[in-house]
Design an enzyme around this catalytic site. Sequence first.
Site, PDB file in Angstrom:
ATOM      1  CG  ASP A 159     -10.041  15.489 -15.681  1.00  0.00           C
ATOM      2  OD1 ASP A 159      -9.326  14.859 -16.491  1.00  0.00           O
ATOM      3  OD2 ASP A 159     -11.046  14.989 -15.147  1.00  0.00           O
ATOM      4  CE  LYS A 197     -13.040   7.294 -18.645  1.00  0.00           C
ATOM      5  NZ  LYS A 197     -12.829   7.275 -17.192  1.00  0.00           N
ATOM      6  CE1 TYR A 225     -17.501  10.974 -15.559  1.00  0.00           C
ATOM      7  CE2 TYR A 225     -16.053  11.207 -13.649  1.00  0.00           C
ATOM      8  CZ  TYR A 225     -16.894  10.427 -14.448  1.00  0.00           C
ATOM      9  OH  TYR A 225     -17.135   9.114 -14.119  1.00  0.00           O
ATOM     10  NE  ARG A 247      -2.338   0.661   3.636  1.00  0.00           N
ATOM     11  CZ  ARG A 247      -1.529   1.137   4.572  1.00  0.00           C
ATOM     12  NH1 ARG A 247      -0.939   2.331   4.423  1.00  0.00           N
ATOM     13  NH2 ARG A 247      -1.252   0.421   5.654  1.00  0.00           N
TER      14      ARG A 247
END
Length: 383
Positions: free
Chosen positions: A177, A202, A105, A52
Amino acid sequence: MKDSLPGFNTRAIHAGQEPDAATGAVIVPVHLTTTYKQDGVGGLRGGYEYSRSANPTRTALQEALAALEQGTTGMAFASGLAAEDTLLRTVCEPGSHIVLGGDAYGGTFRLISRVLSRWGIEHTPADLNDADALRAAVRPTTRVIWCETPTNPLLNIADIALTAEVAHDAGALLVVDNTFASPYLQQPLTLGADVVVHSTTKYLGGHSDVVGGALVVADAELGERLAYHQNAMGAVAGPFDAWLVLRGLKTLGVRMDRHQDNAARIVDFLEGHPAVARVLYPGLPDHPGHGIAARQMSGFGGMISFRLAAGEEAALKVCERAQLFTLAESLGGVESLIEHPGRMTHASAAGSPLEVPGDLVRLSVGIEDVEDLLADLDQAMTL
């Protein structure tokens, strides 16, 4: 781009991805381990103790992302929204204010308006291309101006340098973004942004087989704060997901070239189609953001939106009739997708100032043979 930097495609293939020291493997291994043997108490090998906190495969991806966006620090997360949540909870506190681009978004809007609002964070939608309106939206408590460019799904363009100036005058951070453009077409940090956000699901992944997110920052001190919260909050990218995004990065440049070439042909087709009321694409000379896009981007991307003259029902029919264009959410993969934002990706914005038009269709143009894509759209739009 600095003259001393290798070219983009060279960085995409090599940054953070030296051959494995132990075996000579030219591809970064997938380090499927949760923990690491220590050489005595606190004697860490390479700084690794628990995955982690750090994992070698994720480290390679983070170094590659920083190199592509020309930042100091890259961080990989389990999703784009996990990256956004970690960022905003790091730089904001109860009572903080966010200026949110008026065309954002739907998932970002949902996070800020319905999740973080319960934590005492306020927001104001604003037109980022209206400098006076943008400055008017800023408050003494503003900590972030959140910018997408190009925006999802209306393909609006914001002037990153101007927005950065407004943010910094207010003592706030500019977050961009960059998912739609990808670092191949635009590097916001070089234009004054403080943080770049990606859904690596994406274009960076590029094959619709991984969910992930990323942050890249300009300031190393902010990078340290975010890295602390990345570990403390724990929504990190797993090693196999990191490996898949690394694989995607290697072909990002050549894929984006094909996405753009296909998109340009499709835009020409849509511009001449009688069923189309308007095409939204920053590469069109009459697009209101065309000049800014031409200045701050090296290309106009593979995303297209268009509005149907006959309204919402016609838009729904086009989405349903398409065959090669798959009716699905997401974007940026090698395959072409079609969707109705108002009822799919942006349904959470219904009834808000960010609601999108019902007659809008969004295309993620893939890298198939463009003649096949044109034929599919032609039959789908024979209403």
